[in-house]
Design a protein around this motif. Structure first.
Motif, PDB file in Angstrom:
ATOM      1  N   TRP A 110       0.944  -1.030  -0.217  1.00  0.00           N
ATOM      2  CA  TRP A 110       0.044  -0.067   0.250  1.00  0.00           C
ATOM      3  C   TRP A 110       0.833   0.916   0.093  1.00  0.00           C
ATOM      4  O   TRP A 110       0.377   2.025  -0.620  1.00  0.00           O
ATOM      5  N   ALA A 154       0.401   3.856  -3.333  1.00  0.00           N
ATOM      6  CA  ALA A 154       0.586   5.649  -2.495  1.00  0.00           C
ATOM      7  C   ALA A 154       1.861   6.906  -3.413  1.00  0.00           C
ATOM      8  O   ALA A 154       1.580   7.054  -3.996  1.00  0.00           O
ATOM      9  N   LEU A 178       1.616   0.826   5.729  1.00  0.00           N
ATOM     10  CA  LEU A 178       0.188   2.168   6.046  1.00  0.00           C
ATOM     11  C   LEU A 178       0.107   1.541   6.893  1.00  0.00           C
ATOM     12  O   LEU A 178      -0.847   1.271   6.659  1.00  0.00           O
ATOM     13  N   ARG A 224      -3.706   2.870   9.692  1.00  0.00           N
ATOM     14  CA  ARG A 224      -4.953   3.290   8.842  1.00  0.00           C
ATOM     15  C   ARG A 224      -5.105   4.932   9.239  1.00  0.00           C
ATOM     16  O   ARG A 224      -5.825   5.245   8.383  1.00  0.00           O
ATOM     17  N   GLU A 284      -2.771   6.867   8.432  1.00  0.00           N
ATOM     18  CA  GLU A 284      -1.959   7.140   7.380  1.00  0.00           C
ATOM     19  C   GLU A 284      -2.812   7.572   6.344  1.00  0.00           C
ATOM     20  O   GLU A 284      -2.626   7.771   4.926  1.00  0.00           O
ATOM     21  N   LEU A 285      -3.749   5.642   5.975  1.00  0.00           N
ATOM     22  CA  LEU A 285      -4.562   5.833   4.693  1.00  0.00           C
ATOM     23  C   LEU A 285      -5.925   6.819   4.591  1.00  0.00           C
ATOM     24  O   LEU A 285      -5.659   7.030   3.666  1.00  0.00           O
ATOM     25  N   THR A 329      -5.537   9.081   1.321  1.00  0.00           N
ATOM     26  CA  THR A 329      -6.683   8.571   0.478  1.00  0.00           C
ATOM     27  C   THR A 329      -7.336  10.003  -0.431  1.00  0.00           C
ATOM     28  O   THR A 329      -7.526   9.711  -1.658  1.00  0.00           O
TER      29      THR A 329
END
Length: 347
Positions: free
Chosen positions: A188, A192, A264, A266, A268-269, A273
């Motif tokens: 992930w 990104a 990553l 949660r 950081e997501l 996003t």
């Protein structure tokens, strides 16, 4: 002011009866200040060191917000206050040449940086070169392209600094040679970073492509040769960004420290996003942004074009330049009318 009383009011400064020579001198002074803020070559040397020494939040704010204050000054002050100077062929040529040097030279310097954060810092200068190029093309496409590059750069480069900050927290190093194969253990993170890097170099379908394409298109309408030279900067962007991504994420996974890098979180997501979504949204559907900014862009260009040719005979005018209520309004998308600047001598 025009009335003989000192004033800092924007309208009073806008109506100041300046000759061409006065405009050129004041343009040079204002342009120097804004160019240091952008930064325009050769005033770019402080930016890489500032980014490297700053913490991650400082780098994000500097890249995403503060650099834009210089190009905002170009649009808000330089063009309306000094329209004749802004249209002077020597001025346009000089500003475009500096923009092209910023695009190409800083791309070459970025390509040899061992520090990933300093590499991304140099890309900021290259992106702002596209902004300056688009603004001084004095075309609708050029100005819109410059504005989209400003938005895209704030999103993609800000996200790159966030990602590099997350990487530094995991490994406590930013040296490209210290990484390798991270994509295998943190997919992930690699996804990104890859999308953000592609948006930064202007891949079609991302926000970077829309801005750079329009800036180059607007430049081509005014100065084709300069647009062709500046277009090589897109190639150099891939030359400095893609090898860095390959070395960090897709080379052999050899060092034990890299095998233990977590993916990553949660939190950081949640942070990344929206930024990734914006990069793709602007790239796929830029009309949402372009239609909103077009009336203002045309307003600025009409004012510059209408008033730029009058500087040499300004003292012979019977009335100063004003925003007249009798001129046809420029209608915004939401139906509100905004005045179109004109010279005030129309019947």
């Amino acid at each position: 002011g025009v009335t003989g009383e000192p004033s800092f009011a924007y309208q009073a400064l806008l109506n100041a009866p300046l000759s061409l020579n006065e405009q050129l001198l004041l343009f040079a002074a204002f342009c120097l200040a804004f160019s240091i803020k952008v930064p325009v070559f050769p005033y770019h040397t402080c930016i890489p060191d500032a980014h490297v020494e700053a913490p991650t939040p400082g780098s994000v704010v500097l890249a995403a917000v503060l650099l834009k204050m210089g190009t905002y000054g170009f649009l808000r002050f330089l063009l309306p206050f000094f329209p004749a100077a802004a249209q002077h062929p020597t001025v346009i040529t000089l500003m475009m040449v500096l923009g092209i040097i910023g695009i190409i030279y800083t791309a070459w310097v970025a390509a040899v940086q061992p520090d990933a954060k300093k590499l991304v810092a140099y890309t900021s200068v290259a992106h702002m070169g596209f902004v300056g190029l688009g603004i001084f093309a004095l075309t609708v496409n050029g100005l819109q392209g410059g504005l989209i590059v400003m938005i895209s750069h704030g999103i993609s480069t800000g996200a790159l600094f966030l990602l590099l900050g997350m990487m530094y927290e995991r490994r406590h190093t930013r040296m490209i040679a210290d990484f390798g194969g991270i994509g295998r253990v943190a997919p992930w993170f690699a996804t990104a970073f890859m999308i953000t890097a592609l948006a930064s170099i202007g891949l079609p379908g991302t926000s970077g492509f829309v801005g750079e394409f329009l800036a180059l298109l607007g430049t081509f309408e005014a100065r084709p040769i300069m647009a062709i030279i500046a277009g090589s900067g897109v190639i150099f962007a891939a030359y400095y960004m893609l090898p860095m991504v390959q070395k960090v994420f897709f080379n052999a996974l050899e060092k034990q420290e890299n095998k233990e890098i977590p993916d990553l979180s949660r939190r950081e997501l949640v942070i990344l996003t929206p930024k990734v979504a914006l990069m793709i949204w602007i790239g796929v559907q830029p009309s949402v942004f372009l239609e909103r900014m077009e009336p203002s862009v045309r307003n600025v260009l009409e004012y510059v074009n209408d008033n730029g040719l009058q500087a040499e005979n300004r003292l012979e005018l019977e009335a100063p330049v004003t925003f007249s209520s009798t001129s046809p309004p420029a209608v915004e998308e939401d139906g509100e009318e905004s005045p179109v600047p004109h010279t005030g001598d129309e019947e």
